[in-house]
Design a protein around this motif. Structure first.
Motif, mmCIF file in Angstrom:
data_model
loop_
_atom_site.group_PDB
_atom_site.id
_atom_site.type_symbol
_atom_site.label_atom_id
_atom_site.label_comp_id
_atom_site.label_asym_id
_atom_site.label_seq_id
_atom_site.Cartn_x
_atom_site.Cartn_y
_atom_site.Cartn_z
ATOM 1 N N PRO A 35 9.455 4.761 -9.467
ATOM 2 C CA PRO A 35 9.272 3.402 -10.038
ATOM 3 C C PRO A 35 10.550 2.655 -10.452
ATOM 4 O O PRO A 35 10.433 1.497 -10.446
ATOM 5 C CB PRO A 35 8.201 3.683 -11.261
ATOM 6 N N THR A 36 11.535 3.352 -10.915
ATOM 7 C CA THR A 36 12.820 2.784 -11.722
ATOM 8 C C THR A 36 13.649 2.321 -10.392
ATOM 9 O O THR A 36 14.460 1.618 -10.645
ATOM 10 C CB THR A 36 13.366 3.525 -12.337
ATOM 11 N N HIS A 37 13.480 2.623 -9.027
ATOM 12 C CA HIS A 37 14.563 2.624 -7.910
ATOM 13 C C HIS A 37 14.274 1.258 -7.482
ATOM 14 O O HIS A 37 13.331 0.330 -7.643
ATOM 15 C CB HIS A 37 14.081 3.276 -6.696
ATOM 16 N N THR A 38 15.228 0.389 -7.167
ATOM 17 C CA THR A 38 15.369 -0.933 -6.783
ATOM 18 C C THR A 38 14.233 -1.266 -5.671
ATOM 19 O O THR A 38 13.884 -2.398 -5.892
ATOM 20 C CB THR A 38 16.893 -1.414 -6.397
ATOM 21 N N LEU A 39 13.869 -0.623 -4.675
ATOM 22 C CA LEU A 39 12.661 -0.693 -3.908
ATOM 23 C C LEU A 39 11.638 -0.757 -4.497
ATOM 24 O O LEU A 39 10.663 -1.597 -3.885
ATOM 25 C CB LEU A 39 13.191 0.111 -2.649
ATOM 26 N N SER A 40 11.327 0.130 -5.350
ATOM 27 C CA SER A 40 10.068 0.104 -6.006
ATOM 28 C C SER A 40 10.027 -1.183 -6.864
ATOM 29 O O SER A 40 8.827 -1.934 -6.940
ATOM 30 C CB SER A 40 9.751 1.551 -6.801
ATOM 31 N N GLN A 41 11.027 -1.585 -7.442
ATOM 32 C CA GLN A 41 10.997 -2.585 -8.239
ATOM 33 C C GLN A 41 10.755 -3.974 -7.595
ATOM 34 O O GLN A 41 10.081 -4.864 -7.721
ATOM 35 C CB GLN A 41 12.286 -2.661 -9.007
ATOM 36 N N ALA A 42 11.417 -4.070 -6.295
ATOM 37 C CA ALA A 42 11.367 -5.158 -5.329
ATOM 38 C C ALA A 42 10.032 -5.256 -4.821
ATOM 39 O O ALA A 42 9.310 -6.079 -4.698
ATOM 40 C CB ALA A 42 12.299 -4.954 -4.138
ATOM 41 N N GLN A 43 9.362 -4.020 -4.623
ATOM 42 C CA GLN A 43 8.037 -4.104 -3.944
ATOM 43 C C GLN A 43 6.963 -4.485 -5.250
ATOM 44 O O GLN A 43 5.889 -5.325 -4.735
ATOM 45 C CB GLN A 43 7.576 -2.726 -3.753
ATOM 46 N N LYS A 44 7.195 -4.407 -6.515
ATOM 47 C CA LYS A 44 6.527 -4.816 -7.572
ATOM 48 C C LYS A 44 6.560 -6.084 -7.674
ATOM 49 O O LYS A 44 5.572 -7.018 -7.906
ATOM 50 C CB LYS A 44 6.790 -4.154 -8.770
ATOM 51 N N SER A 45 7.938 -6.696 -7.631
ATOM 52 C CA SER A 45 8.049 -7.997 -7.689
ATOM 53 C C SER A 45 7.355 -8.965 -6.497
ATOM 54 O O SER A 45 6.975 -9.849 -6.829
ATOM 55 C CB SER A 45 9.588 -8.355 -7.636
ATOM 56 N N TRP A 46 7.509 -8.471 -5.312
ATOM 57 C CA TRP A 46 6.701 -8.826 -4.426
ATOM 58 C C TRP A 46 4.988 -8.808 -4.570
ATOM 59 O O TRP A 46 4.415 -9.964 -4.500
ATOM 60 C CB TRP A 46 6.764 -8.137 -3.058
ATOM 61 N N CYS A 47 4.455 -7.941 -5.215
ATOM 62 C CA CYS A 47 3.017 -8.016 -5.648
ATOM 63 C C CYS A 47 2.836 -9.174 -6.539
ATOM 64 O O CYS A 47 1.836 -9.610 -6.580
ATOM 65 C CB CYS A 47 2.712 -6.407 -6.118
ATOM 66 N N ASP A 48 3.790 -9.126 -7.525
ATOM 67 C CA ASP A 48 3.394 -10.261 -8.573
ATOM 68 C C ASP A 48 3.516 -11.572 -8.040
ATOM 69 O O ASP A 48 2.698 -12.456 -8.362
ATOM 70 C CB ASP A 48 4.792 -9.989 -9.648
ATOM 71 N N ALA A 49 4.478 -11.612 -7.101
ATOM 72 C CA ALA A 49 4.447 -12.991 -6.791
ATOM 73 C C ALA A 49 3.154 -13.274 -5.608
ATOM 74 O O ALA A 49 2.630 -14.397 -5.621
ATOM 75 C CB ALA A 49 5.681 -13.273 -5.484
ATOM 76 N N VAL A 50 2.760 -12.361 -5.068
ATOM 77 C CA VAL A 50 1.504 -12.596 -4.234
ATOM 78 C C VAL A 50 0.270 -12.717 -5.110
ATOM 79 O O VAL A 50 -0.600 -13.714 -4.763
ATOM 80 C CB VAL A 50 1.270 -11.236 -3.336
ATOM 81 N N GLU A 51 0.093 -11.963 -6.230
ATOM 82 C CA GLU A 51 -0.757 -12.328 -7.186
ATOM 83 C C GLU A 51 -0.545 -13.650 -7.677
ATOM 84 O O GLU A 51 -1.909 -14.330 -7.906
ATOM 85 C CB GLU A 51 -0.675 -11.308 -8.147
ATOM 86 N N LYS A 52 0.595 -14.006 -8.235
ATOM 87 C CA LYS A 52 0.678 -15.579 -8.671
ATOM 88 C C LYS A 52 0.367 -16.642 -7.819
ATOM 89 O O LYS A 52 -0.397 -17.557 -8.179
ATOM 90 C CB LYS A 52 2.158 -15.832 -9.026
ATOM 91 N N ASP A 53 0.762 -16.679 -6.519
ATOM 92 C CA ASP A 53 0.546 -17.492 -5.574
ATOM 93 C C ASP A 53 -0.715 -17.527 -4.893
ATOM 94 O O ASP A 53 -1.220 -18.492 -4.413
ATOM 95 C CB ASP A 53 1.621 -17.411 -4.308
ATOM 96 N N SER A 54 -1.585 -16.480 -5.167
ATOM 97 C CA SER A 54 -3.089 -16.403 -4.686
ATOM 98 C C SER A 54 -4.029 -16.747 -5.708
ATOM 99 O O SER A 54 -5.103 -16.752 -5.739
ATOM 100 C CB SER A 54 -3.205 -15.167 -4.035
ATOM 101 N N ALA A 55 -3.607 -17.023 -6.924
ATOM 102 C CA ALA A 55 -4.112 -17.254 -8.190
ATOM 103 C C ALA A 55 -5.079 -16.251 -8.399
ATOM 104 O O ALA A 55 -6.302 -16.355 -9.123
ATOM 105 C CB ALA A 55 -5.356 -18.684 -8.004
#
Length: 338
Positions: A35-55
């Motif tokens: 979970p600490t690896h940059t790819l896991s972190q980037a994937q989580k950031s993408w998920c956060d953006a999707v949740e935000k933009d989809s309300a």
């Protein structure tokens, strides 16, 4: 009357809440890296953006560990064992040919630049050919420039490299290593610590980031190349049935956060941790860094020239027209990315 009205209102509210729950889509998200690896972190950031933009209509359930080992990830997403994940194209040798364009030596010193340029070339030339058929491609990207790391001695020439045993991640570097006569073994990145700590391997080909991420405290020597000895092609993907089931509104959210958005997100994360590893973990453990000289660079370039000709012939069979032109455009695009 008041009681009946209240009961009716409560029932209606329950129905609305149920409809809201039904309208929410939850993606099962898998990562074969910590979970600490940059790819896991980037994937989580993408998920956060999707949740935000989809309300909140789109959410991610990030699993505590990967549903399969790294080489099986593409098929796992294709078959629905996970809805979203990423993988290294080279982990399944011979399966992906066009993508090797992003794995050649001397491409660039920034993961953002190579990733964004790769995404542009991929969208223009490779996506229509369907090499990643079976999944919904959200984006493609690369890591930072590849380096020769080892625990034994300075590697100043092709001959020095030939005397050591290395773990590699597949793709063009696998072919280049064979052409150079080096002793390399294709293994997933996650196996690196065990391979090096037990002495099965003397070193590994990695970007800077990996020394810190995989706690490779046995590494003492690094040989760098202008633009990297190699690169690695990654694909970030979604199960196609999961995507097809989305509403038009939610598809638009996913599409907005695909392509160059993905390339910049993952690339920027990698550039950041590359720098942190160079300035932190490697400096602390006394890693001696040298840059390959002109003779070493030429030895690699001479072998790579043949491999690029071989790649061009293979991609033409896959339907790519004028692959040498595509490669030249890719290299020019890397320099244009801001």
């Amino acid at each position: 009357m008041t009681f009946r009205f209240a009961a009716t209102a409560a029932f209606a509210s329950t129905l609305l809440m149920g409809a809201a729950v039904q309208a929410q889509t939850v993606f099962t998200v898998s990562s074969w890296l910590p979970p600490t690896h940059t790819l896991s972190q980037a994937q989580k950031s993408w998920c956060d953006a999707v949740e935000k933009d989809s309300a909140g209509r789109l959410k991610c359930n990030i699993l505590p560990k990967g549903v399969v080992a790294a080489p099986g990830t593409f098929d796992a997403v294709r078959d629905g064992l996970a809805d979203i994940s990423y993988t290294v194209d080279g982990y399944t040798p011979g399966r992906f040919i066009n993508t090797q364009v992003a794995e050649f030596p001397f491409l660039g010193d920034s993961a953002v630049q190579t990733s964004v340029a790769y995404q542009r070339i991929y969208s223009k030339y490779f996506a229509p050919l369907g090499e990643h058929r079976g999944v919904k491609v959200l984006g493609v990207f690369t890591h930072g420039p590849g380096i020769i790391f080892n625990s034994k001695k300075p590697v100043t020439s092709a001959a020095d490299a030939s005397s050591l045993k290395f773990r590699i991640g597949g793709g063009n570097i696998n072919e280049l290593s064979k052409a150079m006569g080096w002793n390399t073994t294709l293994k997933a990145a996650t196996e690196s610590f065990e391979l090096l700590s037990t002495g099965v391997m003397d070193g590994t080909f990695f970007p800077d980031e990996s020394v810190a991420s995989f706690k490779l405290n046995m590494i003492k020597h690094a040989t760098t190349f202008p633009g990297g000895l190699y690169n690695t092609s990654f694909v970030f993907m979604m199960n196609p049935d999961k995507y097809k089931a989305l509403s038009a509104q939610d598809k638009a959210v996913v599409d907005k956060l695909s392509g160059e958005y993905v390339a910049r997100l993952f690339g920027a994360g990698w550039d950041k941790v590359d720098a942190a590893s160079r300035d932190g973990a490697q400096k602390a453990q006394g890693v001696a860094r040298i840059q390959a000289d002109k003779a070493f660079i030429k030895a690699v370039a001479d072998k790579q020239d043949y491999l690029e000709t071989k790649w061009a012939a293979s991609t033409m069979v896959k339907g790519l027209k004028d692959p040498k032109k595509v490669l030249a455009e890719f290299r020019a695009e890397i320099k244009n990315v801001k």
